[in-house]
Design an enzyme around this catalytic site. Structure first.
Site, mmCIF file in Angstrom:
data_model
loop_
_atom_site.group_PDB
_atom_site.id
_atom_site.type_symbol
_atom_site.label_atom_id
_atom_site.label_comp_id
_atom_site.label_asym_id
_atom_site.label_seq_id
_atom_site.Cartn_x
_atom_site.Cartn_y
_atom_site.Cartn_z
ATOM 1 N N CYS A 64 66.771 6.639 38.008
ATOM 2 C CA CYS A 64 67.214 5.530 38.861
ATOM 3 C C CYS A 64 66.574 5.608 40.239
ATOM 4 O O CYS A 64 66.295 6.698 40.740
ATOM 5 C CB CYS A 64 68.731 5.564 39.011
ATOM 6 S SG CYS A 64 69.573 5.352 37.447
ATOM 7 N N GLY B 100 62.884 9.267 22.290
ATOM 8 C CA GLY B 100 61.690 8.484 22.626
ATOM 9 C C GLY B 100 60.961 8.074 21.359
ATOM 10 O O GLY B 100 60.123 8.816 20.857
#
Length: 305
Positions: free
Chosen positions: A130, A244
């Protein structure tokens, strides 16, 4: 389900190593009509922030070859709603609950951790991809010192919970970040978060995503994820959870051979909501066919040339 799929990640025992990734499974409510959530090793729930967030303006998702871009913007109901509404329901589902948390400052992340600590979640996953508003908007996870500082602050507020830190792949050296976070007190690492990408509409000459850029996930990022998990697992002493682009049980095996103690599944669920269950069944059969007493036996067994 047999004992052969049980895994242990920093003291938390999961009945199998397959965990829907944060932001891809909500709080599991939409999937309960398809299969019992108790089949899953655990759930990493929707990213939680201190206060409710509306998320980014749409379009927020774009299809790409072998994957997707998203810039949802951490839309969620905030910590209070998670603790009082979503968590009580999740605790009845007989699966491990991982609270994924995110904040715009170190102080915000620490305050959120202090609220989560007394709850009955099994583990906390700190998203350091973030933007850190106090550091000019750069992600926490792209600077070793900042990544270490936020990890230490959050861990201080979590005396009763294991802390797993979710690493950003948008860095020069994933191992430097991993070692910094480990030294700051992380109990486990999860990786990779999405790679930064962009698509353009050639008719309008505008980015497809209203946020211009977004996180790339799906099979396209899988080789990058395997490489980074392998590098990280060889650089740290704490457990690594790999994610992923994992789409099949074979992918899960590959990721575990690279060094992952468990795996998280994300984009594959959008294409097939049964993907996690199919993965679990495939891992069970793989163990049976290969005489593997416990799936953890394969962790880190790749033999590099």
């Amino acid at each position: 389900m047999s004992e052969r799929l049980k895994v242990n990640v920093c003291g938390v025992e999961f009945k199998n190593p397959v965990i829907p990734a944060s932001g891809t499974y909500g709080y599991g409510r939409e999937y309960e009509c398809l299969y019992p959530l108790s089949k899953l090793g655990g759930i990493s729930v929707k990213g939680t922030t201190l206060k409710p967030r509306q998320g980014n303006q749409g379009p927020r998702v774009a299809e790409t070859p072998a994957g997707m871009l998203n810039s949802v913007g951490l839309q969620n109901g905030g910590a209070e709603k998670f603790l009082n509404y979503e968590l009580p329901n999740l605790l009845t589902k007989d699966t491990r609950i991982i609270a994924n948390i995110a904040g715009a400052s170190i102080e915000e992340c620490a305050e959120l951790a202090s609220l989560i600590n007394p709850s009955a979640v099994d583990m906390v996953e700190l998203n350091i991809s973030c933007p850190n508003v106090k550091q000019g908007g750069a992600a926490f996870g792209t600077d070793c010192n900042v990544a270490a500082a936020v990890t230490a602050a959050v861990k201080k507020e979590l005396p009763d919970k294991p802390l797993m830190v979710k690493l950003s792949p948008n860095v020069t050296s994933i191992t430097d970040i991993a070692k910094a976070v480990e030294a700051a007190g992380a109990d486990a690492l999860s990786l990779i978060n999405t790679l930064l990408g962009m698509r353009i509409d050639i008719k309008t000459r505008r980015p497809i995503l209203r946020n211009n850029v977004g996180g790339l996930s799906g099979p396209a990022v899988f080789p990058v994820a395997v490489r980074m998990v392998w590098q990280t697992a060889n650089a740290v002493k704490i457990p690594v959870v790999g994610m992923g682009g994992i789409s099949t049980w074979e992918d899960a095996v590959e990721m575990m051979m690279a060094g992952a103690s468990a795996v998280q599944v994300g984009a594959a669920i959008f294409a097939d909501p049964y993907a996690p269950v199919k993965m679990i069944d495939g891992l069970e059969k793989y163990c049976e066919d290969n005489g593997i007493a416990n799936i953890s036996e394969i962790v880190g067994t790749v033999q590099p040339w």
